[in-house]
Design a protein around this motif. Structure first.
Motif, PDB file in Angstrom:
ATOM      1  N   ASN A  10       0.807  -1.196   0.005  1.00  0.00           N
ATOM      2  CA  ASN A  10       0.065   0.007   0.027  1.00  0.00           C
ATOM      3  C   ASN A  10       0.797   1.178  -0.034  1.00  0.00           C
ATOM      4  OD1 ASN A  10      -2.365  -1.373  -0.011  1.00  0.00           O
ATOM      5  ND2 ASN A  10      -2.426  -1.432   2.221  1.00  0.00           N
ATOM      6  N   GLU A  11       1.814   1.303   0.854  1.00  0.00           N
ATOM      7  CA  GLU A  11       2.925   2.466   0.698  1.00  0.00           C
ATOM      8  C   GLU A  11       3.549   2.628  -0.553  1.00  0.00           C
ATOM      9  OE1 GLU A  11       5.472   2.910   3.963  1.00  0.00           O
ATOM     10  OE2 GLU A  11       3.859   2.260   5.582  1.00  0.00           O
ATOM     11  N   TRP A  12       3.881   1.580  -1.146  1.00  0.00           N
ATOM     12  CA  TRP A  12       4.556   1.864  -2.489  1.00  0.00           C
ATOM     13  C   TRP A  12       3.755   2.066  -3.399  1.00  0.00           C
ATOM     14  CZ3 TRP A  12       9.456   2.742  -3.276  1.00  0.00           C
ATOM     15  CH2 TRP A  12      10.433   2.352  -2.453  1.00  0.00           C
ATOM     16  N   LEU A  13       2.393   1.761  -3.467  1.00  0.00           N
ATOM     17  CA  LEU A  13       1.243   2.152  -4.334  1.00  0.00           C
ATOM     18  C   LEU A  13       0.942   3.629  -4.310  1.00  0.00           C
ATOM     19  CD1 LEU A  13      -1.389  -0.558  -4.438  1.00  0.00           C
ATOM     20  CD2 LEU A  13      -0.015   0.171  -6.439  1.00  0.00           C
ATOM     21  N   HIS A  14       0.651   4.074  -2.980  1.00  0.00           N
ATOM     22  CA  HIS A  14       0.761   5.326  -2.871  1.00  0.00           C
ATOM     23  C   HIS A  14       1.889   6.352  -3.077  1.00  0.00           C
ATOM     24  CE1 HIS A  14      -0.824   9.186  -0.839  1.00  0.00           C
ATOM     25  NE2 HIS A  14       0.315   9.250  -0.175  1.00  0.00           N
ATOM     26  N   PHE A  15       3.218   5.689  -2.899  1.00  0.00           N
ATOM     27  CA  PHE A  15       4.547   6.675  -3.542  1.00  0.00           C
ATOM     28  C   PHE A  15       4.327   6.596  -4.994  1.00  0.00           C
ATOM     29  CE2 PHE A  15       8.925   6.352  -4.769  1.00  0.00           C
ATOM     30  CZ  PHE A  15       9.301   7.461  -3.997  1.00  0.00           C
ATOM     31  N   LEU A  16       4.065   5.499  -5.762  1.00  0.00           N
ATOM     32  CA  LEU A  16       4.197   5.554  -7.150  1.00  0.00           C
ATOM     33  C   LEU A  16       2.967   6.110  -8.055  1.00  0.00           C
ATOM     34  CD1 LEU A  16       6.133   2.228  -7.572  1.00  0.00           C
ATOM     35  CD2 LEU A  16       7.343   4.835  -7.658  1.00  0.00           C
ATOM     36  N   LYS A  17       1.769   6.044  -7.281  1.00  0.00           N
ATOM     37  CA  LYS A  17       0.707   6.277  -8.340  1.00  0.00           C
ATOM     38  C   LYS A  17       0.520   7.643  -8.832  1.00  0.00           C
ATOM     39  CE  LYS A  17      -3.213   3.408  -6.770  1.00  0.00           C
ATOM     40  NZ  LYS A  17      -4.491   3.376  -5.828  1.00  0.00           N
ATOM     41  N   ASN A  18       1.095   8.759  -8.179  1.00  0.00           N
ATOM     42  CA  ASN A  18       1.229  10.004  -8.752  1.00  0.00           C
ATOM     43  C   ASN A  18       2.296  10.315  -9.187  1.00  0.00           C
ATOM     44  OD1 ASN A  18      -1.665  10.371  -7.834  1.00  0.00           O
ATOM     45  ND2 ASN A  18      -1.131  10.674  -5.976  1.00  0.00           N
ATOM     46  N   PHE A  96       4.029  13.963 -17.671  1.00  0.00           N
ATOM     47  CA  PHE A  96       5.577  13.578 -17.993  1.00  0.00           C
ATOM     48  C   PHE A  96       6.467  14.518 -17.344  1.00  0.00           C
ATOM     49  CE2 PHE A  96       3.621  12.521 -22.337  1.00  0.00           C
ATOM     50  CZ  PHE A  96       3.430  11.255 -22.111  1.00  0.00           C
ATOM     51  N   ALA A  97       7.316  13.870 -16.772  1.00  0.00           N
ATOM     52  CA  ALA A  97       8.657  14.448 -16.068  1.00  0.00           C
ATOM     53  C   ALA A  97       9.543  14.485 -16.837  1.00  0.00           C
ATOM     54  CB  ALA A  97       8.995  13.822 -14.546  1.00  0.00           C
ATOM     55  N   PRO A  98       9.976  15.628 -17.534  1.00  0.00           N
ATOM     56  CA  PRO A  98      11.072  15.772 -18.366  1.00  0.00           C
ATOM     57  C   PRO A  98      12.611  15.741 -17.677  1.00  0.00           C
ATOM     58  CG  PRO A  98      10.203  18.049 -18.552  1.00  0.00           C
ATOM     59  CD  PRO A  98       9.095  16.795 -17.798  1.00  0.00           C
ATOM     60  N   TYR A  99      13.385  14.805 -17.931  1.00  0.00           N
ATOM     61  CA  TYR A  99      14.935  14.772 -17.710  1.00  0.00           C
ATOM     62  C   TYR A  99      15.912  15.204 -18.740  1.00  0.00           C
ATOM     63  CZ  TYR A  99      15.349  10.205 -19.265  1.00  0.00           C
ATOM     64  OH  TYR A  99      15.216   8.951 -20.085  1.00  0.00           O
ATOM     65  N   SER A 198      -3.355  -1.522 -13.444  1.00  0.00           N
ATOM     66  CA  SER A 198      -4.699  -1.475 -13.272  1.00  0.00           C
ATOM     67  C   SER A 198      -5.026   0.093 -13.085  1.00  0.00           C
ATOM     68  CB  SER A 198      -5.225  -2.146 -11.988  1.00  0.00           C
ATOM     69  OG  SER A 198      -5.283  -3.716 -12.207  1.00  0.00           O
ATOM     70  N   HIS A 199      -4.323   0.752 -12.184  1.00  0.00           N
ATOM     71  CA  HIS A 199      -4.497   2.246 -11.983  1.00  0.00           C
ATOM     72  C   HIS A 199      -4.250   2.941 -13.259  1.00  0.00           C
ATOM     73  CE1 HIS A 199      -4.347   5.994 -10.026  1.00  0.00           C
ATOM     74  NE2 HIS A 199      -2.937   6.548 -10.321  1.00  0.00           N
ATOM     75  N   TRP A 200      -3.303   2.588 -13.906  1.00  0.00           N
ATOM     76  CA  TRP A 200      -3.081   3.381 -15.235  1.00  0.00           C
ATOM     77  C   TRP A 200      -3.631   3.261 -16.447  1.00  0.00           C
ATOM     78  CZ3 TRP A 200       2.751   1.813 -14.080  1.00  0.00           C
ATOM     79  CH2 TRP A 200       3.495   2.500 -13.251  1.00  0.00           C
ATOM     80  N   ASN A 201      -4.740   2.120 -16.124  1.00  0.00           N
ATOM     81  CA  ASN A 201      -5.403   1.715 -17.351  1.00  0.00           C
ATOM     82  C   ASN A 201      -4.687   0.803 -18.665  1.00  0.00           C
ATOM     83  OD1 ASN A 201      -8.210   2.963 -16.809  1.00  0.00           O
ATOM     84  ND2 ASN A 201      -6.826   4.656 -16.779  1.00  0.00           N
ATOM     85  N   THR A 202      -3.361   0.329 -18.265  1.00  0.00           N
ATOM     86  CA  THR A 202      -2.805  -0.561 -19.073  1.00  0.00           C
ATOM     87  C   THR A 202      -3.664  -1.825 -19.619  1.00  0.00           C
ATOM     88  OG1 THR A 202      -0.958   0.145 -17.566  1.00  0.00           O
ATOM     89  CG2 THR A 202      -0.609  -1.548 -19.311  1.00  0.00           C
ATOM     90  N   PRO A 203      -3.485  -2.206 -20.795  1.00  0.00           N
ATOM     91  CA  PRO A 203      -4.131  -3.241 -21.298  1.00  0.00           C
ATOM     92  C   PRO A 203      -3.859  -4.477 -20.497  1.00  0.00           C
ATOM     93  CG  PRO A 203      -2.837  -2.001 -23.083  1.00  0.00           C
ATOM     94  CD  PRO A 203      -2.538  -1.574 -21.881  1.00  0.00           C
ATOM     95  N   SER A 204      -5.144  -5.201 -20.362  1.00  0.00           N
ATOM     96  CA  SER A 204      -5.071  -6.475 -19.495  1.00  0.00           C
ATOM     97  C   SER A 204      -4.189  -7.434 -19.769  1.00  0.00           C
ATOM     98  CB  SER A 204      -6.698  -6.766 -19.367  1.00  0.00           C
ATOM     99  OG  SER A 204      -6.893  -7.383 -20.871  1.00  0.00           O
TER     100      SER A 204
END
Length: 494
Positions: A10-18, A96-99, A198-204
Motif C-alpha cells: 500500500n505504501e509503495w502504491l501510494h508512493f508511485l501512483k502519482n 510527464f517529468a522531463p529529464y 490497473s490504476h494506469w489503465n494499461t491493457p489487461s
C-alpha cells in the motif's frame, strides 16, 4: 534497511501512483513541436514515440482509458496514438517529468533507469523472435506486452534508486528474487506492477502476463523444462491439458524472455540458471535447445542495433567477449587488469558533485564489499538533525537490527557524529567501549569480534557513520582501505 522509505504494497502504491513518467526532455520537446506543426502526421511521429518507451506507454494507457474495449484491446502504441489523435496526445503532457540526458555524465539513478529500460527492450525483442519462430502471429503484441511489463520497475529505479540497489546487492549475493524484494520493499514488484497497471489503465494482457492463470507456476515450468532435458534431442510432447493450453498462449514467451534478459544482465550469458528457461522455450516451440539459444542471441544483437539508450552496454556486447566461455584462468587474468574498487569509486564520484548522502553511502557500501572482503557484517548510518538511523546494512539479521534503539544516547555515536574519525577496535579495547554503544547494540558484537568505526560529513549538516564488524580479524590493509573509502565520500580527507 532503508531510512524513511515506503514499506509494503500500500505504501509503495501510494508512493508511485502519482509519480510522473520520466521522459527525455528532447523527446518531449520534439513531440510538442510535431503536434504544433499542422504538416506533421501521426505516422511521422512514430519514431519519436518509439524512442522513449514511457512516452509510448502513456499514450497506450490513455487510449485504453478513453476507448475501453475488453474484447479487442489496443496493445500497440502506434495504434493508440491514432485513436487518441494529436489533441489527445497533447492532453497527457502533464503526466510527464522531463529529464535531461548527458551521454557520458548521467546521475546514477538516471543511468540505472535507462539500463533497466534497455534490459526490458532486449527481453521484448527476444520474446518477439521466439514468437515469430513459433508462427503465433502475435509477435508485435508480445513485443509491447513484454516491454511494458517492467514499467513499475523502471519507476522504482528512477524514484527509489537506493532501495533498488539494495535489492540488486542482495541478488548478487545469491538471495532469491522474491525474498530480496520482500525483505527490502515489503512486497513483490510483480504484485506492485499489477496494481499500478490497473490504476494506469494499461491493457489487461500486460497484467495477465503476471497471472498463473496464463503463466506456468514453478512446478509447471519444471515439467516443461523436463521435456527438453536432453539438449541434443527434440523435446517431448506433453499430454497434460493445462500445460498444452499454457504452451499455446504466447504470453509464456513474454515471461521467459523477461527472465532470460534480467538474468543475463545480472549474472551474464553464462549464468547457470539460463538453461532452465531455454529448455522451457524449447518445449513450447518444439525446437532443439541450441536453436532457442541462437534465436535469443540473434535477438539481443538486433536490440543492440535498434535501441541503445545510453544506460549500459547492450547485452549483445557480452557475446563478443573472448573470455565469456573460457576457463577460470582466463577470467582471473581479465579480472586482474580491471580497475581496483577504490579507484573505481574515485572515478565514479569524480563524474558529479550532485550525489546526496544516501547515494554516496550506497557507492561506499559496494566498494567495501569488494575492497574489504574480511567484512562479515556492515551497517551505514546517517546522522542528521541530531538523529542517527541505519540506511544500509548487510550480514546481520534485519529483525535484530530493527529491535536495537540506535537513536538512544551513546557517548561513542555522539563523538562519531561531531567529527571525522576512524578507529579499529578489538580485544580489551573493544570490550571497554561496549557500554558506550546505543542501548542493546552490544548484542551483535561477539567476544572475538573486530570492529572498525568511521564517520565523515557527506553533505551540509549530514554525517555518515560506518560500522564494519568481523568474527575473524581486520588487518592494517583493511583499515587503510576503509579510511580511503571514507575520505573519498567526504568533503575533505580524514
Amino acid at each position: 534497511m532503508i531510512d524513511k522509505s515506503p514499506s509494503g504494497l500500500n505504501e509503495w502504491l501510494h508512493f508511485l501512483k502519482n509519480k510522473k513518467f520520466p521522459v527525455k526532455a528532447v523527446s518531449l520537446s520534439r513531440l510538442k513541436t510535431q503536434i504544433a506543426r499542422t504538416e506533421d502526421t501521426l505516422d511521422g511521429m512514430q519514431a519519436n514515440i518509439a524512442s522513449d518507451p514511457l512516452l509510448a506507454f502513456a499514450i497506450l494507457n490513455e487510449a485504453n482509458r478513453i476507448i475501453p474495449n475488453k474484447n479487442n484491446e489496443i496493445k500497440n502504441p502506434f495504434h493508440a496514438a491514432s485513436m487518441v489523435g494529436m489533441s489527445g496526445i497533447g492532453k497527457i503532457f502533464s503526466a510527464f517529468a522531463p529529464y535531461k540526458f548527458y551521454p557520458k555524465n548521467n546521475p546514477p539513478h538516471v543511468t540505472a533507469f535507462l539500463s533497466e529500460i534497455q534490459t526490458s527492450y532486449e527481453a521484448a525483442t527476444i520474446a518477439r523472435h521466439w514468437s515469430i519462430e513459433k508462427l503465433t502471429s502475435h509477435e508485435d503484441d508480445i513485443f509491447w506486452i513484454t516491454l511494458f511489463r517492467d514499467s513499475a520497475r523502471w519507476l522504482l529505479w528512477f524514484y527509489a534508486y537506493p532501495t533498488m540497489m539494495d535489492i540488486k546487492n542482495k541478488l548478487s549475493q545469491g538471495e532469491k528474487q522474491s525474498q530480496a524484494e520482500l525483505n527490502v520493499l515489503g512486497c513483490r514488484i510483480d504484485e506492485l506492477t499489477v496494481h499500478l497497471c490497473s490504476h494506469w489503465n494499461t491493457p489487461s494482457k500486460v497484467i495477465e502476463s503476471f497471472s498463473t492463470k496464463f503463466i506456468p507456476n514453478k512446478k509447471e515450468l519444471q515439467s516443461l523444462a523436463h521435456l527438453a532435458h536432453h539438449p541434443e534431442e527434440l523435446p517431448g510432447f506433453t499430454e497434460d491439458k493445462r500445460l498444452t493450453i499454457l504452451i499455446n498462449n504466447p504470453l509464456i514467451f513474454s515471461y521467459c524472455a523477461t527472465k532470460v534478459a534480467h538474468e543475463a544482465d545480472l549474472i551474464g550469458w553464462d549464468s547457470k540458471d539460463l538453461p532452465f528457461f531455454y529448455r522451457v522455450v524449447a518445449t513450447i516451440m518444439h525446437r532443439n535447445v541450441g536453436e532457442v539459444i541462437q534465436t535469443a542471441h540473434l535477438a539481443s544483437a538486433e536490440a543492440a542495433r535498434l535501441f541503445n539508450n545510453g544506460g549500459r552496454p547492450p547485452l549483445a556486447q557480452q557475446l563478443l567477449d573472448p573470455n565469456l566461455y573460457t576457463g577460470k584462468k582466463a577470467r582471473d587474468t581479465n579480472s586482474a587488469n580491471k580497475t581496483s574498487p577504490i579507484a573505481a569509486l574515485k572515478k565514479a564520484l569524480g563524474k558529479h558533485d550532485i550525489y546526496d548522502s544516501k547515494q554516496k553511502a550506497n557507492m561506499a557500501l559496494k566498494t567495501i564489499k569488494q575492497a574489504i572482503p574480511n567484512t562479515q557484517h556492515c551497517i551505514l548510518f546517517k546522522q542528521s538533525k541530531s538523529t542517527v538511523s541505519p540506511i544500509f546494512q548487510y550480514g546481520y539479521n534485519i529483525n535484530t537490527l530493527k529491535a536495537i534503539k540506535w537513536d538512544a544516547p551513546s557517548n561513542l555515536f555522539n563523538k562519531l557524529s561531531t567529527k571525522k574519525s576512524a578507529t579499529h577496535l578489538f580485544g580489551k579495547k573493544l570490550d571497554g567501549i561496549l557500554k558506550d554503544l546505543p542501548h542493546t547494540a552490544d548484542q551483535i558484537i561477539d567476544s572475538n569480534s573486530h570492529l572498525m568505526l568511521a564517520s565523515t560529513q557527506t553533505a551540509e549538516r549530514e554525517m555518515i557513520i560506518f560500522w564494519l564488524e568481523t568474527r575473524t580479524e581486520f588487518n592494517e590493509k583493511d583499515f587503510s582501505s576503509l579510511k580511503q573509502i571514507v575520505s573519498l565520500i567526504s568533503h575533505s580527507p580524514i
